[in-house]
Scaffold this motif. Structure first.
Motif, PDB file in Angstrom:
ATOM      1  N   LYS A 181       0.827  -1.207   0.000  1.00  0.00           N
ATOM      2  CA  LYS A 181       0.000   0.000   0.000  1.00  0.00           C
ATOM      3  C   LYS A 181       0.863   1.259   0.000  1.00  0.00           C
ATOM      4  O   LYS A 181       0.565   2.235  -0.696  1.00  0.00           O
ATOM      5  CB  LYS A 181      -0.929   0.014   1.226  1.00  0.00           C
ATOM      6  N   CYS A 182       1.922   1.233   0.783  1.00  0.00           N
ATOM      7  CA  CYS A 182       2.793   2.414   0.851  1.00  0.00           C
ATOM      8  C   CYS A 182       3.451   2.696  -0.492  1.00  0.00           C
ATOM      9  O   CYS A 182       3.539   3.848  -0.930  1.00  0.00           O
ATOM     10  CB  CYS A 182       3.839   2.223   1.950  1.00  0.00           C
ATOM     11  N   ALA A 183       3.908   1.641  -1.165  1.00  0.00           N
ATOM     12  CA  ALA A 183       4.509   1.835  -2.483  1.00  0.00           C
ATOM     13  C   ALA A 183       3.488   2.365  -3.475  1.00  0.00           C
ATOM     14  O   ALA A 183       3.797   3.239  -4.301  1.00  0.00           O
ATOM     15  CB  ALA A 183       5.092   0.506  -2.977  1.00  0.00           C
ATOM     16  N   TRP A 184       2.270   1.854  -3.407  1.00  0.00           N
ATOM     17  CA  TRP A 184       1.192   2.307  -4.309  1.00  0.00           C
ATOM     18  C   TRP A 184       0.900   3.786  -4.114  1.00  0.00           C
ATOM     19  O   TRP A 184       0.683   4.523  -5.087  1.00  0.00           O
ATOM     20  CB  TRP A 184      -0.050   1.466  -4.054  1.00  0.00           C
ATOM     21  N   LEU A 185       0.901   4.257  -2.873  1.00  0.00           N
ATOM     22  CA  LEU A 185       0.626   5.672  -2.608  1.00  0.00           C
ATOM     23  C   LEU A 185       1.653   6.569  -3.290  1.00  0.00           C
ATOM     24  O   LEU A 185       1.306   7.637  -3.817  1.00  0.00           O
ATOM     25  CB  LEU A 185       0.623   5.930  -1.101  1.00  0.00           C
ATOM     26  N   GLN A 186       2.892   6.142  -3.305  1.00  0.00           N
ATOM     27  CA  GLN A 186       3.931   6.971  -3.918  1.00  0.00           C
ATOM     28  C   GLN A 186       3.957   6.841  -5.436  1.00  0.00           C
ATOM     29  O   GLN A 186       4.027   7.850  -6.149  1.00  0.00           O
ATOM     30  CB  GLN A 186       5.297   6.609  -3.324  1.00  0.00           C
ATOM     31  N   THR A 187       3.891   5.618  -5.942  1.00  0.00           N
ATOM     32  CA  THR A 187       4.035   5.422  -7.388  1.00  0.00           C
ATOM     33  C   THR A 187       2.774   5.793  -8.166  1.00  0.00           C
ATOM     34  O   THR A 187       2.861   6.330  -9.267  1.00  0.00           O
ATOM     35  CB  THR A 187       4.433   3.973  -7.702  1.00  0.00           C
ATOM     36  N   GLU A 188       1.598   5.503  -7.599  1.00  0.00           N
ATOM     37  CA  GLU A 188       0.353   5.732  -8.320  1.00  0.00           C
ATOM     38  C   GLU A 188      -0.305   7.073  -7.993  1.00  0.00           C
ATOM     39  O   GLU A 188      -0.883   7.713  -8.867  1.00  0.00           O
ATOM     40  CB  GLU A 188      -0.642   4.599  -8.034  1.00  0.00           C
ATOM     41  N   LEU A 189      -0.232   7.488  -6.743  1.00  0.00           N
ATOM     42  CA  LEU A 189      -0.939   8.709  -6.344  1.00  0.00           C
ATOM     43  C   LEU A 189      -0.018   9.900  -6.097  1.00  0.00           C
ATOM     44  O   LEU A 189      -0.505  11.006  -5.853  1.00  0.00           O
ATOM     45  CB  LEU A 189      -1.791   8.445  -5.094  1.00  0.00           C
ATOM     46  N   GLY A 190       1.295   9.692  -6.119  1.00  0.00           N
ATOM     47  CA  GLY A 190       2.218  10.812  -6.032  1.00  0.00           C
ATOM     48  C   GLY A 190       2.464  11.362  -4.649  1.00  0.00           C
ATOM     49  O   GLY A 190       2.908  12.507  -4.505  1.00  0.00           O
ATOM     50  N   PHE A 191       2.203  10.571  -3.591  1.00  0.00           N
ATOM     51  CA  PHE A 191       2.532  11.029  -2.231  1.00  0.00           C
ATOM     52  C   PHE A 191       4.039  11.246  -2.140  1.00  0.00           C
ATOM     53  O   PHE A 191       4.830  10.518  -2.731  1.00  0.00           O
ATOM     54  CB  PHE A 191       2.090   9.995  -1.210  1.00  0.00           C
ATOM     55  N   ASP A 192       4.442  12.229  -1.343  1.00  0.00           N
ATOM     56  CA  ASP A 192       5.861  12.547  -1.211  1.00  0.00           C
ATOM     57  C   ASP A 192       6.599  11.580  -0.295  1.00  0.00           C
ATOM     58  O   ASP A 192       7.788  11.315  -0.492  1.00  0.00           O
ATOM     59  CB  ASP A 192       6.025  13.976  -0.675  1.00  0.00           C
ATOM     60  N   ALA A 193       5.931  11.085   0.714  1.00  0.00           N
ATOM     61  CA  ALA A 193       6.551  10.148   1.657  1.00  0.00           C
ATOM     62  C   ALA A 193       5.445   9.293   2.269  1.00  0.00           C
ATOM     63  O   ALA A 193       4.262   9.654   2.225  1.00  0.00           O
ATOM     64  CB  ALA A 193       7.315  10.896   2.746  1.00  0.00           C
ATOM     65  N   VAL A 194       5.845   8.164   2.829  1.00  0.00           N
ATOM     66  CA  VAL A 194       4.873   7.243   3.416  1.00  0.00           C
ATOM     67  C   VAL A 194       5.407   6.691   4.736  1.00  0.00           C
ATOM     68  O   VAL A 194       6.619   6.652   4.958  1.00  0.00           O
ATOM     69  CB  VAL A 194       4.538   6.070   2.469  1.00  0.00           C
TER      70      VAL A 194
END
Length: 332
Positions: A181-194
């Motif tokens: 889930k953390c990787a998905w937030l960064q790669t797919e949704l563009g979050f800066d950090a998780v």
């Protein structure tokens, strides 16, 4: 149209974790609309952590009781209408419960404009999208350049909150459970950090992800994560209190956030709870903004759709366990 109406009823109220034994599949006579009523065919049922909270007692709605149809909102289609303003084929949002058909007074229905896929009316153009929009922008009040942290960041509301914060020019940190889930937030949704709360060392991870502190925290979970974020808040920080999913299912936590009164005073923090319908007069403007972001590609709409009314209990139990990515719903 069938002669009977399939329903999921609440067989008993859970005292611990929610399980399949707390539900039962039943058949009831087809509802007959009275004067001023509308007969609805339920198309898609919304699943939310709040479904579990309603079993604990009265909230912003009456407490649930054993033997009744499990409560829940849905997108439904008008079959027949005995009320002005509604005709067969209209789409509405209503608290229909978990069943195939229901008859409700027209005053309890909210007519829906078709905006892309039907499922979007329960996700980005429904309660999830509107909750993210108002909770972040009007309660959290982020400014460009600030750091926004959101918990349950891969869920229906959190995944939209983080993206809207990015649209506002903020640095966004998502808290979620598990590396995938953390990787998905960064790669797919563009979050800066998780921050992966399942990986341990929550405070250390949070400090590394938000080294400059937190200006806005959008809280979906409560408990230890709320406590950790409060200690990282900057002077004048704002906390949008949306939910407390960590406390809905199972035994209550051993303690609440510690040291809170002193933190609130010394850091001049604002902690504000909200209910979506506080902002009902502004829904049209919010939907216009959300639709613009979706159509321009700036706002992605993650959805998790499960088929079959009979699978609704397992789908809710799975949601509470964190199975879903994005908005979970059941196609009846």
């Amino acid at each position: 149209m069938t002669a009977t109406n399939r329903q999921i009823q609440l067989a008993s109220l859970p005292t611990g974790k929610l399980g399949p034994e707390h539900f039962q599949l039943a058949e009831a006579p087809m509802p007959v609309p009275g004067d001023g009523d509308v007969l609805l065919k339920v198309l898609m049922i919304s699943l939310d952590a709040a479904n579990r909270a309603w079993m604990q007692g009265a909230t912003y709605r009456a407490a649930l009781a054993a033997g009744q149809v499990m409560a829940g909102g849905s997108i439904s289609e008008v079959v027949t209408s005995n009320a002005p303003g509604f005709v067969p084929g209209d789409l509405v949002f209503a608290d229909t419960g978990w069943q195939q058909y229901t008859a409700l007074p027209a005053k309890l229905l909210t007519k829906q404009q078709r905006r892309g896929p039907l499922s979007h009316l329960l996700s980005v153009y429904g309660i999830a999208g509107l909750t993210a929009y108002f909770g972040l922008l009007q309660v959290g009040r982020p400014k460009a350049g600030e750091t926004v942290v959101v918990s349950a960041a891969a869920g229906s509301v959190g995944s939209l909150v983080g993206q809207i914060a990015k649209i506002q020019g903020c640095r966004v940190v998502g808290i979620a459970g598990g590396a995938a889930k953390c990787a998905w937030l960064q790669t797919e949704l563009g979050f800066d950090a998780v921050v992966d709360y399942k990986a341990g060392n929550l405070n250390g991870q949070l400090k590394a992800a938000a080294p400059g502190g937190i200006d806005v925290y959008f809280d979906n979970v409560g408990g230890d994560i709320l406590e950790a974020c409060l200690f990282r808040m900057n002077l004048g920080g704002r906390v949008a209190c949306c939910g407390a999913v960590s406390q809905y299912d199972g035994a209550p936590p051993a303690h609440g956030p510690r040291g809170v009164p002193g933190l609130i005073v010394t850091k001049r923090l604002t902690l504000q709870g909200f209910v979506l319908f506080d902002f009902a007069a502004q829904f049209d403007a919010a939907l216009g903004a959300l639709q613009g972001w979706v159509e321009s590609g700036r706002l992605k709409v993650p959805e998790d759709i499960i088929d079959g009314l009979e699978n609704t209990p397992a789908a809710l139990i799975g949601l509470l366990a964190g199975e879903n990515v994005g908005k979970r719903m059941v196609r009846v």
